[in-house]
Design a protein around this motif. Structure first.
Motif, mmCIF file in Angstrom:
data_model
loop_
_atom_site.group_PDB
_atom_site.id
_atom_site.type_symbol
_atom_site.label_atom_id
_atom_site.label_comp_id
_atom_site.label_asym_id
_atom_site.label_seq_id
_atom_site.Cartn_x
_atom_site.Cartn_y
_atom_site.Cartn_z
ATOM 1 N N GLN A 142 0.833 -1.203 0.000
ATOM 2 C CA GLN A 142 0.000 0.000 0.000
ATOM 3 C C GLN A 142 0.863 1.245 0.000
ATOM 4 O OE1 GLN A 142 -3.464 -0.057 2.395
ATOM 5 N NE2 GLN A 142 -3.618 2.161 2.614
ATOM 6 N N SER A 143 0.581 2.130 -0.933
ATOM 7 C CA SER A 143 1.295 3.400 -1.006
ATOM 8 C C SER A 143 0.762 4.352 0.056
ATOM 9 C CB SER A 143 1.125 4.012 -2.404
ATOM 10 O OG SER A 143 1.697 5.302 -2.445
ATOM 11 N N LEU A 144 1.664 5.144 0.643
ATOM 12 C CA LEU A 144 1.283 6.139 1.644
ATOM 13 C C LEU A 144 1.511 7.560 1.141
ATOM 14 C CD1 LEU A 144 2.788 4.410 4.820
ATOM 15 C CD2 LEU A 144 0.416 4.369 4.024
ATOM 16 N N HIS A 145 1.754 7.696 -0.155
ATOM 17 C CA HIS A 145 1.929 9.018 -0.753
ATOM 18 C C HIS A 145 0.996 9.138 -1.951
ATOM 19 C CE1 HIS A 145 4.289 7.332 -4.148
ATOM 20 N NE2 HIS A 145 4.709 6.473 -3.244
ATOM 21 N N SER A 234 12.003 0.029 7.797
ATOM 22 C CA SER A 234 13.240 -0.343 7.123
ATOM 23 C C SER A 234 13.268 0.272 5.734
ATOM 24 C CB SER A 234 13.344 -1.877 7.025
ATOM 25 O OG SER A 234 14.509 -2.265 6.339
ATOM 26 N N GLY A 235 14.344 0.970 5.426
ATOM 27 C CA GLY A 235 14.518 1.521 4.081
ATOM 28 C C GLY A 235 13.455 2.514 3.672
ATOM 29 N N GLY A 236 12.913 3.263 4.610
ATOM 30 C CA GLY A 236 11.895 4.252 4.283
ATOM 31 C C GLY A 236 10.507 3.686 4.106
ATOM 32 N N ASN A 237 10.321 2.402 4.433
ATOM 33 C CA ASN A 237 9.015 1.752 4.326
ATOM 34 C C ASN A 237 8.659 1.096 5.653
ATOM 35 O OD1 ASN A 237 8.589 2.232 1.430
ATOM 36 N ND2 ASN A 237 10.284 0.794 1.137
ATOM 37 N N ALA A 238 7.388 0.734 5.799
ATOM 38 C CA ALA A 238 6.914 0.046 6.995
ATOM 39 C C ALA A 238 6.467 -1.363 6.617
ATOM 40 C CB ALA A 238 5.758 0.813 7.632
ATOM 41 N N TYR A 239 6.649 -2.296 7.543
ATOM 42 C CA TYR A 239 6.288 -3.692 7.317
ATOM 43 C C TYR A 239 5.408 -4.163 8.479
ATOM 44 C CZ TYR A 239 10.061 -3.604 3.887
ATOM 45 O OH TYR A 239 10.862 -3.284 2.823
ATOM 46 N N LEU A 240 4.197 -4.587 8.157
ATOM 47 C CA LEU A 240 3.310 -5.150 9.178
ATOM 48 C C LEU A 240 3.641 -6.627 9.295
ATOM 49 C CD1 LEU A 240 0.942 -4.322 11.036
ATOM 50 C CD2 LEU A 240 -0.579 -5.306 9.344
ATOM 51 N N TRP A 241 4.263 -7.010 10.423
ATOM 52 C CA TRP A 241 4.848 -8.342 10.570
ATOM 53 C C TRP A 241 3.859 -9.315 11.212
ATOM 54 C CZ3 TRP A 241 10.427 -9.069 12.925
ATOM 55 C CH2 TRP A 241 10.892 -10.332 12.583
ATOM 56 N N PHE A 242 3.328 -8.969 12.369
ATOM 57 C CA PHE A 242 2.333 -9.787 13.060
ATOM 58 C C PHE A 242 1.089 -8.942 13.285
ATOM 59 C CE2 PHE A 242 6.446 -11.455 14.379
ATOM 60 C CZ PHE A 242 6.284 -12.833 14.313
ATOM 61 N N GLU A 270 5.449 8.413 10.414
ATOM 62 C CA GLU A 270 6.895 8.200 10.441
ATOM 63 C C GLU A 270 7.545 8.539 9.106
ATOM 64 O OE1 GLU A 270 8.913 7.289 12.880
ATOM 65 O OE2 GLU A 270 7.367 7.079 14.424
ATOM 66 N N GLY A 271 6.747 8.991 8.136
ATOM 67 C CA GLY A 271 7.297 9.394 6.843
ATOM 68 C C GLY A 271 7.558 8.263 5.882
ATOM 69 N N CYS A 272 6.959 7.086 6.109
ATOM 70 C CA CYS A 272 7.158 5.946 5.211
ATOM 71 C C CYS A 272 6.420 6.163 3.900
ATOM 72 C CB CYS A 272 6.664 4.657 5.867
ATOM 73 S SG CYS A 272 7.538 4.240 7.397
ATOM 74 N N ARG A 273 7.001 5.679 2.828
ATOM 75 C CA ARG A 273 6.365 5.813 1.510
ATOM 76 C C ARG A 273 5.393 4.677 1.220
ATOM 77 N NH1 ARG A 273 8.057 9.318 -2.037
ATOM 78 N NH2 ARG A 273 7.542 7.986 -3.813
ATOM 79 N N HIS A 274 5.626 3.511 1.837
ATOM 80 C CA HIS A 274 4.757 2.361 1.614
ATOM 81 C C HIS A 274 4.638 1.564 2.901
ATOM 82 C CE1 HIS A 274 6.708 3.214 -2.316
ATOM 83 N NE2 HIS A 274 5.510 2.979 -2.804
ATOM 84 N N ILE A 275 3.574 0.799 2.989
ATOM 85 C CA ILE A 275 3.458 -0.210 4.040
ATOM 86 C C ILE A 275 3.230 -1.553 3.353
ATOM 87 C CG2 ILE A 275 0.967 0.262 4.370
ATOM 88 C CD1 ILE A 275 1.378 -0.579 7.316
#
Length: 324
Positions: A142-145, A234-242, A270-275
């Protein structure tokens, strides 16, 4: 390329950190090493001068359950590793893959799983050479921008969020001073009847609380936990892990919707471009969980997950079963 590959099993022996993925970092190695049932391995490719050309973090995990009864070890890798800008990623990945695959054979891991590869066809030749087979999988990105998260929602989901907020449902970020047990108990209960999903011990999440790249989010109503998730940056992106939520007893409060929605909001703050949703369900044509995630405005992305079973006959049969 005159590179030496090495497997490092002690945190003290890891080379100096350089910018890269959290999933191949010294920090995640530290978290895994402190967790019972986990044995992290860092495969590194070294130049003649001793500098690191690439690294790949793998983990041997001991898994078991009383119901259904099972006990085995599993090799797990998220992504393809980190590489210096001047190296041939495919060639060096082949070296690292060969090294970790040989290492996995010694403790007789039942199977090895690679997921969240950045590009669908990355390492295709190298995986095949090491007897891995691909399973078509769908991820959700999913894009956040470009558009706000609210603009990506449909009216039904937006109404659910408003009703939950009016009912007093909130999501907060846990700190080192918080007790993570309610978070962990909810997560364990949610995945109790899902043997495919592996939930590490409480220590794993206690160590994640100390990491600057991770957030443990707890959704509550009247002080009671009804949802939770782990978000990694990580790397300007967010990761939903659990992610977990209370089931039918709290369905009217939409704990799953509120947990994912607040994770998306936090990632944007947090300024992430994607999740990226790291697990969007099994690769079936119909998936209620994947449909649920997609309602927030993300897009399905076709990928491969790569598997290798230690039992050769089983590996050949599954490779035939999942042939393209």
């Amino acid at each position: 390329m005159n590179l030496e590959t090495r497997i490092i099993e002690r945190y003290e022996d890891l080379p100096a950190e350089h910018e890269g993925s959290f999933f191949h970092s010294r920090e995640l190695f530290r978290v895994a090493a402190a967790t019972s049932g986990h044995r992290p391995l860092m495969a590194v490719a070294l130049r003649a001068d001793g500098s690191v050309a690439a690294r790949l973090l793998a983990c041997i995990r001991r898994r078991g359950s009383w119901f259904p009864p099972y006990l085995f070890t599993q090799g797990r890798i998220f992504g393809e590793g980190d590489y210096a800008p001047d190296v041939d990623r495919d060639e060096v990945f082949g070296l690292l893959l060969q090294a970790v695959t040989s290492k996995f054979k010694r403790p007789l891991c039942l199977y090895v799983e690679f997921s969240n590869i950045s590009q669908k066809m990355f390492g295709y030749k190298q995986f095949r050479e090491q007897s891995y087979f691909p399973v078509s999988w769908q991820e959700v990105h999913q894009s956040l921008h470009g558009m706000t998260p609210e603009e990506r929602l449909d009216e039904k989901t937006l109404l659910q969020i408003r009703k939950s907020q009016e009912a007093g449902v909130v999501t907060r970020i846990l700190t080192e001073h918080d007790d993570p047990k309610p978070f962990y108990q909810l997560l364990r209960a949610y995945y109790r009847l899902k043997p495919r999903k592996f939930v590490p011990s409480l220590t794993f999440f206690e160590e994640l609380l100390k990491s600057p790249e991770a957030r443990l989010c707890l959704t509550e109503h009247n002080g009671k936990a009804i949802g939770c998730c782990v978000l990694v940056f990580s790397g300007g992106n967010a990761y939903l892990w659990f992610m977990a939520a209370k089931r039918m007893s709290q369905a009217s409060l939409h704990p799953n919707t509120m947990t994912v929605w607040n994770a998306i909001q936090l990632a944007r703050q947090e300024g992430c471009r994607h999740i990226y949703f790291m697990d969007a369900g099994l690769p079936f044509q119909k998936s209620n969980y994947r449909d649920f995630i997609l309602k927030f405005g993300g897009k399905p992305v076709a990928k491969y997950r790569w598997f290798r079973f230690s039992i050769k006959s089983l590996n050949k049969f599954l490779a035939w079963l999942y042939r393209e």
